[in-house]
Write an enzyme that holds these catalytic residues in place. Structure first.
Site, PDB file in Angstrom:
ATOM      1  N   GLY A   1       0.827  -1.206   0.000  1.00 14.99           N
ATOM      2  CA  GLY A   1       0.000   0.000   0.000  1.00 14.99           C
ATOM      3  C   GLY A   1       0.860   1.253   0.000  1.00 14.99           C
ATOM      4  O   GLY A   1       1.859   1.343  -0.709  1.00 14.99           O
TER       5      GLY A   1
ATOM      6  N   THR B   1      15.639  -6.939 -25.491  1.00 16.69           N
ATOM      7  CA  THR B   1      14.332  -6.547 -24.959  1.00 16.69           C
ATOM      8  C   THR B   1      13.349  -7.728 -25.021  1.00 16.69           C
ATOM      9  O   THR B   1      13.574  -8.709 -25.732  1.00 16.69           O
ATOM     10  CB  THR B   1      13.729  -5.400 -25.786  1.00 16.69           C
ATOM     11  OG1 THR B   1      13.505  -5.874 -27.131  1.00 16.69           O
ATOM     12  CG2 THR B   1      14.644  -4.180 -25.809  1.00 16.69           C
ATOM     13  N   SER B   2      12.261  -7.598 -24.287  1.00 13.81           N
ATOM     14  CA  SER B   2      11.222  -8.633 -24.337  1.00 13.81           C
ATOM     15  C   SER B   2      10.738  -8.854 -25.768  1.00 13.81           C
ATOM     16  O   SER B   2      10.438  -9.983 -26.171  1.00 13.81           O
ATOM     17  CB  SER B   2      10.042  -8.249 -23.441  1.00 13.81           C
ATOM     18  OG  SER B   2      10.390  -8.347 -22.082  1.00 13.81           O
TER      19      SER B   2
ATOM     20  N   GLU C   1      20.253  -6.884 -22.500  1.00 11.57           N
ATOM     21  CA  GLU C   1      20.577  -8.224 -23.019  1.00 11.57           C
ATOM     22  C   GLU C   1      19.433  -8.774 -23.882  1.00 11.57           C
ATOM     23  O   GLU C   1      19.137  -9.965 -23.886  1.00 11.57           O
ATOM     24  CB  GLU C   1      20.952  -9.183 -21.886  1.00 11.57           C
ATOM     25  CG  GLU C   1      22.156  -8.661 -21.106  1.00 11.57           C
ATOM     26  CD  GLU C   1      22.986  -9.754 -20.446  1.00 11.57           C
ATOM     27  OE1 GLU C   1      22.928 -10.912 -20.888  1.00 11.57           O
ATOM     28  OE2 GLU C   1      23.718  -9.417 -19.500  1.00 11.57           O
TER      29      GLU C   1
END
Length: 381
Positions: free
Chosen positions: A338, A364-365, A362
């Site tokens: 929270g 990117t997605s 290394e």
């Protein structure tokens, strides 16, 4: 050759205790100072952490990929800057040399890399070259017994203190990666200079900076592999690096989950600990399930790599899934804490910022998705 199980277990236990007792209490200091204390760097050298992946013949520990992944998971339980201190020596900074170096190159550099006497960096990214790594513009022109290198490399991890750079530079007119070669470039060569470290969102204490090459004369003997093999070497180096980063992501996720469980068990709302509220439990359950899946994928892929199996697809999948997973876990952690999750004193917001980079460097997605799709299609599904 793998170490005997008792030795590996002792190493893992030592790293686990070191992280819990020595490194975690220093996290706020590293964030404030944007630096890892020199005493800690010396301790990590003495523990052999700079030489995890380097063969025992050269003074390293010679860990298998599976063993290295287990160490990386333990190092993930603290601020990523600590692991980054030796990470380039273990991974992308040394592996080009390990994979493609001549016996003479290995004998000259690897023993000093393994002890941490020399810090290494991997110089591929450029101002105009990131995900399209085959578009390297830095030039290396043959001039007798040297190559003259000119260009700028960007966001180079540990460049501020690196003694040796593995530099990707274009040696021919062939398009894409086929014209790229790899070079060992000592910092001491005339024409090598490093820019000021960048100010970053997270991972304070782990520096990135530009590397400038102004007509640097690198001996032909410093070329890794043959001309035009640099891109292939870089991709093989990244295979291992991606698995290592995936393992670190698992460690950070496990740390965050443990912190969330401890906080949720103490924090009370509506007359009971928030851990007793089902919507909090749902976030913990999702985080735990994803972390377990990532751990299994990383360790299975590491074992396959050690067995000599092609893991290009699986390494990309592990890096993609684990880096996305830890981002989701960090986001849930802020939610479980929270208001406290948004306040620096609790450390959760720091890790939230730290893990964002894992989805970028290394590969990117999005690059991992392309590799996974390409390899899946190539294998017929």
């Amino acid at each position: 050759m793998a170490l005997d199980p008792d030795t590996v277990a002792a190493l893992i236990d030592t790293v686990r205790r070191y992280v819990a007792e020595r490194l975690r209490p220093l996290e706020a200091q590293v964030e404030a100072d944007d630096a890892v204390p020199d005493a800690v760097v010396a301790e990590m050298r003495d523990m052999g952490l700079f030489g995890l992946s380097i063969a025992e013949d050269y003074g390293g520990l010679g860990l298998t990929m599976a063993e290295e992944a287990r160490v990386a998971i333990e190092m993930g339980r603290t601020t990523p800057a600590f692991r980054s201190t030796f990470g380039t020596n273990v991974g992308i900074g040394s592996q080009g040399l390990v994979l493609a170096g001549t016996p003479e190159q290995k004998a000259e550099w690897l023993p000093r890399i393994a002890t941490g006497e020399i810090v290494t960096s991997f110089a591929l990214t450029e101002p105009g070259v990131g995900s399209d790594s085959g578009a390297v513009a830095t030039r290396a022109v043959r001039d007798g017994d040297v190559y003259r290198l000119s260009g700028t490399k960007r966001y180079i991890t540990n460049a501020d203190r690196a003694d040796l750079f593995t530099v990707m530079a274009r040696t021919g007119d062939a398009p894409g990666g086929r014209g790229v070669s790899a070079f060992l470039v000592p910092r001491t060569l005339p024409g090598v200079s490093v820019g000021e470290p960048e100010k970053k969102m997270g991972q304070k204490g782990a520096k990135v900076a530009d590397l400038h090459l102004d007509d640097v004369a690198a001996p032909v003997a410093n070329r890794l592999g043959s001309e035009g093999e640099g891109f292939k070497i870089a991709m093989r180096v990244l295979d291992r690096g991606r698995l290592h980063i995936a393992a670190v992501c698992v460690g950070v996720a496990e740390r965050l989950i443990a912190d969330c469980v401890a906080y949720a068990s103490e924090r009370r709302q509506f007359g009971k600990a928030i851990a007793e509220h089902q919507l909090i439990q749902a976030m913990i359950a999702d985080s735990k399930t994803e972390a377990l899946a990532a751990r299994a994928l990383v360790l299975e892929t590491a074992a396959s790599k050690d067995a000599g199996i092609d893991v290009v697809l699986e390494s990309a999948a592990a890096k993609y899934y684990a880096s996305e997973m830890v981002g989701r876990v960090a986001d849930r952690a802020v939610q479980i804490y929270g208001g406290a999750g948004y306040i620096a004193d609790y450390g959760i917001e720091r890790l939230y910022r730290d893990v964002r980079l894992f989805r970028i460097y290394e590969g990117t997605s999005q690059i991992q998705q392309l590799i996974i799709a390409r390899e899946t299609l190539k294998r017929g599904g």
